[in-house]
Structure formats: structure tokens, C-alpha cells
Design a protein around this motif. Structure first.
Motif, PDB file in Angstrom:
ATOM      1  N   ARG A  70       0.816  -1.215   0.000  1.00  0.00           N
ATOM      2  CA  ARG A  70       0.000   0.000   0.000  1.00  0.00           C
ATOM      3  C   ARG A  70       0.849   1.264   0.000  1.00  0.00           C
ATOM      4  NH1 ARG A  70      -5.582  -0.719   3.441  1.00  0.00           N
ATOM      5  NH2 ARG A  70      -6.366  -2.550   2.302  1.00  0.00           N
ATOM      6  N   VAL A  71       2.051   1.197   0.559  1.00  0.00           N
ATOM      7  CA  VAL A  71       2.953   2.345   0.517  1.00  0.00           C
ATOM      8  C   VAL A  71       3.257   2.703  -0.932  1.00  0.00           C
ATOM      9  CG1 VAL A  71       5.314   3.115   0.963  1.00  0.00           C
ATOM     10  CG2 VAL A  71       4.001   2.039   2.781  1.00  0.00           C
ATOM     11  N   VAL A  72       3.481   1.688  -1.750  1.00  0.00           N
ATOM     12  CA  VAL A  72       3.768   1.896  -3.168  1.00  0.00           C
ATOM     13  C   VAL A  72       2.604   2.594  -3.865  1.00  0.00           C
ATOM     14  CG1 VAL A  72       4.292   0.763  -5.365  1.00  0.00           C
ATOM     15  CG2 VAL A  72       5.305  -0.096  -3.242  1.00  0.00           C
ATOM     16  N   ASP A  73       1.380   2.262  -3.463  1.00  0.00           N
ATOM     17  CA  ASP A  73       0.174   2.853  -4.056  1.00  0.00           C
ATOM     18  C   ASP A  73      -0.263   4.135  -3.355  1.00  0.00           C
ATOM     19  OD1 ASP A  73       0.067   0.749  -5.862  1.00  0.00           O
ATOM     20  OD2 ASP A  73      -1.183  -0.485  -4.546  1.00  0.00           O
ATOM     21  N   ASN A  74       0.580   4.637  -2.441  1.00  0.00           N
ATOM     22  CA  ASN A  74       0.279   5.875  -1.710  1.00  0.00           C
ATOM     23  C   ASN A  74      -1.029   5.774  -0.929  1.00  0.00           C
ATOM     24  OD1 ASN A  74       0.988   8.494  -0.898  1.00  0.00           O
ATOM     25  ND2 ASN A  74      -0.234   9.444  -2.518  1.00  0.00           N
ATOM     26  N   GLN A  75      -1.215   4.629  -0.254  1.00  0.00           N
ATOM     27  CA  GLN A  75      -2.429   4.388   0.515  1.00  0.00           C
ATOM     28  C   GLN A  75      -2.138   4.192   2.005  1.00  0.00           C
ATOM     29  OE1 GLN A  75      -4.241   0.969  -1.351  1.00  0.00           O
ATOM     30  NE2 GLN A  75      -5.231   2.215  -2.939  1.00  0.00           N
ATOM     31  N   VAL A  76      -1.025   4.757   2.477  1.00  0.00           N
ATOM     32  CA  VAL A  76      -0.644   4.614   3.884  1.00  0.00           C
ATOM     33  C   VAL A  76      -0.512   6.000   4.519  1.00  0.00           C
ATOM     34  CG1 VAL A  76       1.161   3.851   5.486  1.00  0.00           C
ATOM     35  CG2 VAL A  76       0.517   2.410   3.541  1.00  0.00           C
ATOM     36  N   MET A  77      -1.088   6.140   5.708  1.00  0.00           N
ATOM     37  CA  MET A  77      -0.944   7.368   6.481  1.00  0.00           C
ATOM     38  C   MET A  77      -0.388   7.015   7.859  1.00  0.00           C
ATOM     39  SD  MET A  77      -4.361   9.593   5.563  1.00  0.00           S
ATOM     40  CE  MET A  77      -5.490   8.322   6.143  1.00  0.00           C
ATOM     41  N   PHE A  78       0.565   7.779   8.308  1.00  0.00           N
ATOM     42  CA  PHE A  78       1.199   7.544   9.605  1.00  0.00           C
ATOM     43  C   PHE A  78       0.691   8.543  10.634  1.00  0.00           C
ATOM     44  CE2 PHE A  78       4.521   9.167  12.467  1.00  0.00           C
ATOM     45  CZ  PHE A  78       4.776   8.039  13.224  1.00  0.00           C
ATOM     46  N   GLY A  79       0.622   8.084  11.876  1.00  0.00           N
ATOM     47  CA  GLY A  79       0.276   8.986  12.966  1.00  0.00           C
ATOM     48  C   GLY A  79       0.320   8.251  14.281  1.00  0.00           C
ATOM     49  N   CYS A  80       0.525   8.982  15.345  1.00  0.00           N
ATOM     50  CA  CYS A  80       0.464   8.396  16.686  1.00  0.00           C
ATOM     51  C   CYS A  80      -0.977   8.491  17.185  1.00  0.00           C
ATOM     52  CB  CYS A  80       1.449   9.096  17.614  1.00  0.00           C
ATOM     53  SG  CYS A  80       3.178   8.848  17.120  1.00  0.00           S
ATOM     54  N   ILE A  81      -1.192   8.258  18.460  1.00  0.00           N
ATOM     55  CA  ILE A  81      -2.551   8.134  18.981  1.00  0.00           C
ATOM     56  C   ILE A  81      -3.368   9.405  18.766  1.00  0.00           C
ATOM     57  CG2 ILE A  81      -1.840   8.812  21.316  1.00  0.00           C
ATOM     58  CD1 ILE A  81      -4.617   6.281  20.372  1.00  0.00           C
ATOM     59  N   GLU A  82      -2.716  10.581  18.877  1.00  0.00           N
ATOM     60  CA  GLU A  82      -3.460  11.835  18.716  1.00  0.00           C
ATOM     61  C   GLU A  82      -3.951  11.999  17.277  1.00  0.00           C
ATOM     62  OE1 GLU A  82       0.271  12.875  16.915  1.00  0.00           O
ATOM     63  OE2 GLU A  82      -0.202  11.762  18.746  1.00  0.00           O
ATOM     64  N   THR A  83      -3.134  11.586  16.309  1.00  0.00           N
ATOM     65  CA  THR A  83      -3.520  11.681  14.902  1.00  0.00           C
ATOM     66  C   THR A  83      -4.661  10.708  14.586  1.00  0.00           C
ATOM     67  OG1 THR A  83      -1.267  12.304  14.293  1.00  0.00           O
ATOM     68  CG2 THR A  83      -2.665  11.480  12.527  1.00  0.00           C
ATOM     69  N   TRP A  84      -4.570   9.518  15.168  1.00  0.00           N
ATOM     70  CA  TRP A  84      -5.626   8.525  14.968  1.00  0.00           C
ATOM     71  C   TRP A  84      -6.948   9.007  15.564  1.00  0.00           C
ATOM     72  CZ3 TRP A  84      -8.602   5.482  18.317  1.00  0.00           C
ATOM     73  CH2 TRP A  84      -9.289   4.426  17.718  1.00  0.00           C
TER      74      TRP A  84
END
Length: 416
Positions: A70-84
Motif C-alpha cells: 500500500r505504501v507503493v500505491d500511496n495508501q498509507v498514512m502515519f500517525g500516533c494516537i493523537e492523529t488517529w
């Protein structure tokens, strides 16, 4: 989780030994020599520890096959608990964090005030996965109406410790607070300049409010509250509130010394291979001696961290403001004051300081308060511990012996 942790530790070892890390450290050291820029000094001693989110993210990117695809397809978002939480509360509309939370990840460059291209290129982490970074006090988005029945504006996002610092009203350079919960976090307001440490302090962003960007130098002591609960599990006492009375029931620890290193030893010792240690017990040793030695060890750890902050930053420090559950212990607070020769102001709202700071930041964004000056009267002092100059001469030998115990606890967990 145990297997994953082992892999994180393996990744950590590989990173320490890798040519990339050596090149980064040595190259940054050379650049600092010529440019004297603090960001290069910080990079020259950069290390990645297994508990950091950096290593967890790296492990996932390298071992979770679906994530890699999914990283290759630009379908990943990162975040810690506050972002989630923000993502969920806004119904999947806002992928963001604030400067304080971002700088705590180890992936954000506090000197350049942006996600670190150096670290991400070093570890092959795609920059596209990171959230937008917004002001700590400001509009983040509205909650989805189906959650609370109404759409509510979200106007604050802040990390745990800097939120507590804001709640303590540590708004000026030299203001310092100590939060004693699961761990002990000592944070110093360094103003508009980040502190580049070689002793293991973290240069993080405390908060950003419009044009105001405040930096914090943070030192960590692991397992403070964990140690107190561990002692309770050994039936050394029934309730943590009894510990100050138990400690004062004996005149000394009678040669018993404790080193808390369940998570290693942090700044300024910086040994993640250290082991917890209880030494000096005799047939005459009682529970009271052990309890006192545990509390003394917490005070000793605070003393060396405080002195490191004082020496490294060279910023005149004001009195210490304290919060967190463990600071309810009067014996510990008084000993910390005596050993550092500093007044310690224990907050009345010490159990909810992060929540208070978050409310302050949200209220400033919505006009509940016009400025920070209106907040000083809300944060209240419960007790101020004044240093007793006669304590240190009595503790000098005990502290020296504790330092010997620390040396014996070090490098216990070898790679094999």
C-alpha cells in the motif's frame, strides 16, 4: 508482541552498526565543527532506541507485506494516537498532528521545524505518509455530528508532557516542571532556541501558538510509577500513600541501595542494557529500609538529571513545579528539594495537569481566555517544599554508594 520487540531490538542493533549511522554521526560532527549549527551537534549523537515510534514504524514497513504494497500505491498514512483520534473524531476528514506531538516522534527535525528528510532518507521511510503539522492551539477540524449529536470544534492538540508544562504555566525561559507518573519527565523551557544535547536530553517543541514557537529540553527517568507498583506487588506496602511514613520510620536505608532500570538507565547515564539492582541487604534489613532505598533512588536519579540540565543548558532555573501521582509522596518531594537546593512547588491539580494544559490551549484558541497571563491564577499551588541545607552533608556518602551501585547495574544485558 514479544517477537516483534525482539525484531525491533535487532533493527536497533543493525542501525547502531550500520555504515549509514556512522556516516551520519561522524559527518554531522564534522559539519558542526565548521558551522557550529546545533542541528548538526544533535545529529552527531543521534541514536535510535527500540521503544521509539521510529523503530516500530520501520519494522512495520519492512515486515508487514500488505503495508509495503500500500505504501507503493500511496495508501498509507502515519500517525500516533493523537492523529488517529483526530482522524476518527472528524470522520476520516483530517490527517494532522501538532508540533509538540510531531517533535516527540524522533522523525521531526525541531531545528528545521519540518519532518526530517535526513532521518527518513536514512531509514527509507516515505515522506508521503506523514500528517500535516498544525499549531498546538488552533482549529483542527469539527467532530463528526454522529459521534456526539452535534459538531464540536477541536481547537487543541498537544503531547502529554508539554501539555502538563503548559498547565503548570511554565511560559518563560528557565521555567522547569517535573511530572512523576509512570516515568519521571523533567522539562525546561528554553524559549525560541532548541537545545542540542550530548547528554541525552531531547530537544522538542513545547507548543506553537501563531507566531510563538517555544522549545523544551526534556529529560526522562523511566519506570518511576512502575517501580512503586512493583514494590506493592512484593507486599512491601498495601498502598502507595503509606510509603512516605514507612520511609520515615527508619533513620536511613542502612546500606541498602536500589537502582531502577526496568527500561534501562536514561540521561545522563544512557545505558539501555542496565539491569535493576537491589544491593546491600543484611539479616537486619527490613521492609522499611527497602522502601526508603527505593524512594531515595528516585530522588538520586532526579538529582543527576536536574544537574545535567543545569550544566548543559546554562539557563538560570526558576523553582521546580511538580505534578503527577508519585509526587504525592512528601518524603520524596522534600528529599528532591534538599538534594537539588531548589524549591519545589507541588500543584493542587497535580493529577490532571495535562488535561488542564490542553484546556488552556483550547480556551486560548476559542477566546475563553485572552492571553496566557489570565492562566496563572487558575493553576494553584498545594505546597512548596523548601530545601534544607543540612540534608546534603548527611546524604553525600549515601549518594556516592548509590553511584557505585549504578555502575554495577550497567551493561548487564549483553547482545548474546
Amino acid at each position: 508482541m514479544a517477537r516483534s520487540t525482539d525484531k525491533w531490538i535487532q533493527v536497533q542493533s543493525l542501525d547502531f552498526r550500520s555504515y549509514k549511522m556512522k556516516f551520519l554521526n561522524s559527518g554531522s560532527s564534522i559539519l558542526h565543527t565548521f558551522t557550529r549549527q546545533k542541528r548538526f551537534l544533535a545529529a552527531s549523537v543521534l541514536k535510535f532506541m527500540s521503544p521509539q515510534v521510529t523503530m516500530r514504524l520501520l519494522w512495520c514497513l519492512e515486515h508487514v507485506e500488505k503495508l509495503k504494497a500500500r505504501v507503493v500505491d500511496n495508501q498509507v498514512m502515519f500517525g500516533c494516537i493523537e492523529t488517529w483520534l483526530l482522524w476518527k473524531l472528524t470522520g476520516g476528514k483530517v490527517h494532522a498532528t501538532d508540533y509538540s506531538c510531531a517533535s516527540g516522534t524522533g522523525l521531526f527535525d525541531p531545528f528545521q521545524v519540518e519532518w526530517s528528510t535526513i532521518v527518513c532518507n536514512l531509514l527509507n521511510i516515505p515522506m508521503s505518509i506523514f500528517p500535516i503539522v498544525k499549531d498546538t492551539s488552533g482549529f483542527f477540524g469539527d467532530t463528526d455530528p454522529c459521534i456526539f449529536g452535534e459538531s464540536i470544534p477541536i481547537t487543541s492538540m498537544v503531547s502529554d508532557q508539554t501539555g502538563a508544562m503548559f498547565g503548570e504555566c511554565c511560559f518563560n525561559v528557565g521555567d522547569i516542571k517535573c511530572t512523576m507518573g509512570t516515568g519521571t519527565f523533567v522539562d525546561l523551557n528554553t524559549g525560541s532556541t532548541p537545545h542540542a544535547s550530548i547528554a541525552g536530553l531531547y530537544p522538542i517543541i513545547g507548543w506553537k501558538i501563531k507566531n510563538e514557537l517555544v522549545y523544551v529540553a526534556e529529560g526522562l527517568i523511566g519506570d518511576t510509577g512502575t517501580v512503586m507498583e512493583w514494590c506493592k506487588s512484593l507486599n512491601l506496602y498495601e498502598d502507595v500513600s503509606e510509603t512516605d511514613t514507612i520511609a520515615e520510620s527508619v533513620s536511613s536505608s542502612d546500606g541498602v541501595y536500589f537502582v531502577s532500570a526496568f527500561s534501562g538507565l536514561q540521561a545522563p547515564i544512557n545505558d539501555d542494557k542496565a539491569s535493576s539492582l537491589l544491593i546491600g541487604m543484611k539479616p537486619s534489613t527490613t521492609k522499611a529500609h527497602i522502601v526508603r532505598s527505593v524512594l531515595e533512588s528516585l530522588a538520586f536519579r532526579f538529582k543527576i538529571l536536574y544537574e545535567t540540565i543545569l550544566t548543559e543548558t546554562r539557563i538560570p532555573l526558576s523553582y521546580i513545579r511538580a505534578d503527577g501521582g508519585v509526587c504525592n509522596n512528601d518524603f520524596l518531594m522534600q528529599l528532591m528539594s534538599d538534594l537539588t537546593h531548589q524549591h519545589i512547588d507541588r500543584a493542587k491539580q497535580r493529577g490532571d495537569m495535562t488535561s488542564l494544559g490542553t484546556a488552556f490551549l483550547a480556551g486560548l484558541a476559542t477566546g475563553v481566555w485572552k492571553n496566557k497571563d489570565e492562566l496563572y491564577d487558575i493553576r494553584q499551588s498545594e505546597r512548596v517544599f523548601e530545601p534544607n541545607e543540612e540534608t546534603w552533608p548527611k546524604y553525600k556518602h549515601t549518594f556516592s554508594q548509590w553511584e557505585r551501585a549504578v555502575q554495577r547495574s550497567r551493561e548487564w544485558y549483553t547482545e548474546s
